[in-house]
Scaffold this active site. Sequence first.
Site, PDB file in Angstrom:
ATOM      1  N   GLU A 141       0.816  -1.210   0.000  1.00  0.00           N
ATOM      2  CA  GLU A 141       0.000   0.000   0.000  1.00  0.00           C
ATOM      3  C   GLU A 141       0.850   1.261   0.000  1.00  0.00           C
ATOM      4  OE1 GLU A 141      -2.646   2.214  -0.724  1.00  0.00           O
ATOM      5  OE2 GLU A 141      -3.685   0.442   0.021  1.00  0.00           O
ATOM      6  N   ASP A 171       0.923   4.108  -2.978  1.00  0.00           N
ATOM      7  CA  ASP A 171       0.486   5.483  -2.736  1.00  0.00           C
ATOM      8  C   ASP A 171       1.588   6.483  -3.044  1.00  0.00           C
ATOM      9  OD1 ASP A 171      -1.896   4.426  -1.841  1.00  0.00           O
ATOM     10  OD2 ASP A 171      -1.435   4.662   0.285  1.00  0.00           O
ATOM     11  N   SER A 179      -7.643   1.670  -3.625  1.00  0.00           N
ATOM     12  CA  SER A 179      -6.440   2.145  -2.954  1.00  0.00           C
ATOM     13  C   SER A 179      -5.535   2.890  -3.929  1.00  0.00           C
ATOM     14  CB  SER A 179      -5.659   0.970  -2.352  1.00  0.00           C
ATOM     15  OG  SER A 179      -6.379   0.343  -1.336  1.00  0.00           O
TER      16      SER A 179
END
EC number: 3.4.14.10
Length: 636
Positions: A300, A304, A551
Amino acid sequence: MRGILQVLAICSVALAAPSQLERANHVVHERRTAAPVGWVQSHRADADHIIPLRVGMKQQNLHMLEDLLMDVAHPDSPTYGQHWTPERVADFFAPSESTVSSIRTWLSDSGIAEDKVRLSPNKGWIEVNVTVATAERLLDTEYHVYKHPSGAKQLGCHSYSVPEHISDHVEIIKPTVHFNHRVSEDPTRLRKRANPNHLGQPFSGQGPKTNGAKIDAAFSLANCDQFITPECLRALYNFSYTPVATAKNSYGIVEFTPQAFLAPDLDLFFQNFSSTQIGQRPTLVSIDGGKSPSFNFNGESDLDLEYAMVLTNPQPITLLQTGDLVEGAGFDNWLDAVDASFCTFQGGDDPNQDGIYPDTLPGGFNQPESCGIVKPPFVVSVSYGQDEGTATHPYAIRQCNEYGKLGLLGTTVLYSSGDNGVAGFGGVCENSKGVDAQGARAIRFNPGFPGSCSFVVSVGATQINPGATVNDPESACEQVIFSGGGFSDIFSMPSYQATAVTNFLAVHPPPYSAAQFNNSGKARGFPDLSANGANYVVAIDGQFELVFGTSASSPVVGSMITMINDARIAQGKGPVGFINPAIYSSNFAPAFNDITTGTNQGCGTVGFTAVNGWDPVTGVGTPNFGKLLPLFLGLP
C-alpha cells in the site's frame, strides 16, 4: 499488544449492577446487535482490570456543520474559499459548560474523586481510569472478553446505559460496544492487508516481474489496458501540469503501521518512470511512533507514494506514518495529529480501534500522544477503510464530523470506497439485523466507512477494458476488484448530492428491496467520483507487481486536486478544500468523464450498475483535469 491489535470486550447486563433505583434512572445509550462473524464470548472481564473510560461529550452547533461547509465550498456561495481558522473551529463546536459540569457531577456523585477526572484540551472528552467493576456500575452493563479462532481477543460490552438526565450531554463512551477489531484473512489468499484490523490494502495480483533492470520498453500507451503507469493516467485524464507553488502547497498520504514504504522500491519505480526523482523521499511525520521502513507490509505505501510523488513532481509529499509497531493506530490517531482540537490524549481514542499512547509495552512509543503536531495538508489521501457495520452510529458520526471540520479549515480528505462492490471486506455481507454474516441470510449490502461519510470525498475505481485504449471510455472496475459503492446505513443524504442521487433512484431504480440496502431515498450515496483502479505497475519488495484497488484511485485523484491547489495558490488564492459541492454542481458536470458501463457485484447480486449521470458505482465519473482546472481557477 494493546489498542487495535489486542484489547477487546463486549457488554450485556451487569453483575456488578447498580441499585434498583439507579438502574431505573438509566437509559440505553448504545447497543450492538451481535458480535461480528467468528467472535465468541469467552469469559467475564476481570473486575479489577483498569480501563481508560472516555466520555465523548455532546458538541455544540454540529447541526450547522453541513450548511457552514456549503458556505465555504459551494461554487455559487459568496463566501466560497473563506476557510476558518483552527481556533474558530474549536471554539464554535466545543461542548457547553453545562454539559461539562453535568458529566463531572455525575461521575462525582458516583463516587469518583474529582482529582481523577481529566478534561481534554478542547473540552470534548472526559477521561477517568476505572476498574471494570466500576465501569459496569456506572454504565449498567457487563464486560466480557471475546475470542476469535485466529487467537485475537477483544474486551467490550453488548450495550451500555447512562442516567437519563445526562443522556443528552453524551455522544459516545469508550471502550464499550465499538467492536472494530478485524482479523487477518486466510494468508494463503493473494489479498494482503495492512494489519489485522483490515484498514484496507490493495489487491496484489500476479504481474510483471523484474530484477531491477530498466524495463520501460515494456510499458507504453499502447498497452495501458494491461499495465497502468503514470503516463497512462496522464493520457486518460488529460492530466498535464508542472507545479510552481510547491513551497506553499501540501499533499499528505496517510499510512498505518506496520504498512510502510521501502526506499529501494521508490527508486526502482523512479528509475523506470521518473528518473530525475531517484533518491527523493517523502517528508516523514511520525505520528505516535510511526516508523518507516517495514519489511512485512509494503504494497500500500509503495503504491500510494510512487504514484503521488511522480504525478505531482516536484511537489513534496508529506507521509503521515501513524502508529508504532506494537499496537498500531486507527483513524482517530492521524486526526489527532492534524487537529489539536480533536486530540484526545486526555480521553477519546478507542482502545478497540485506536492506538493508546503513551505505549508502555516493550518497544512501544512511550511518549505523549502526537497531538496537533502538524498543520493539516491541503489534500489528504487515505487508502484504508472498514465496514460501516463494524462502527456504531455515535462513533462513525463523531469521526465524520471531524472530517467536516477539516473541510472548514480548507483540507480535502479523500478515502477509497472499497474493493468488494456492495459487500464488505472479504466479501462479507450483513444479515437482516445489520451485522456481518455469512451464508443464505447474508443478503444485505455492507457499505464502507469512512467513504460513506458525507464530509469526505469517496473515490471509486474504473478500468480500461481489455483491448481498449486510453482514448476509449472506461468502465467500472471489474478486474480482480469491484468498485465499492452504495448507500449508507448511518449517514443521511447531503444537500450537495440530493439532485444527482434522487435522479438515479428515480430513473434507474435498483432491483433490490429495503432488506438489501437503504432504499429510503434519504441516504448518503457513494462514491463521489472515480479513477482507474486496475493493473497498476508498482515496485514492491524489489520487483514490479500488478496492483488493483480503489487504494490506487484515491492518491491519483488526490494528486490532481493538489495540482489544482498549486495553480490557485500561484494566483494568490487558497486551496479548494471540500470539493463535493463543486463536483456535484451543474457547471462542473462537463469536467467529468461519465462512466456508463459495469457493475459492482457482491452479496450474491450484480450490485449496482453504472449509468448516465451519478451512480453508486463510479460516482459522477472520472476527472478531466484539463477541464476541471479552469473551473476551479475561476472561483474566488
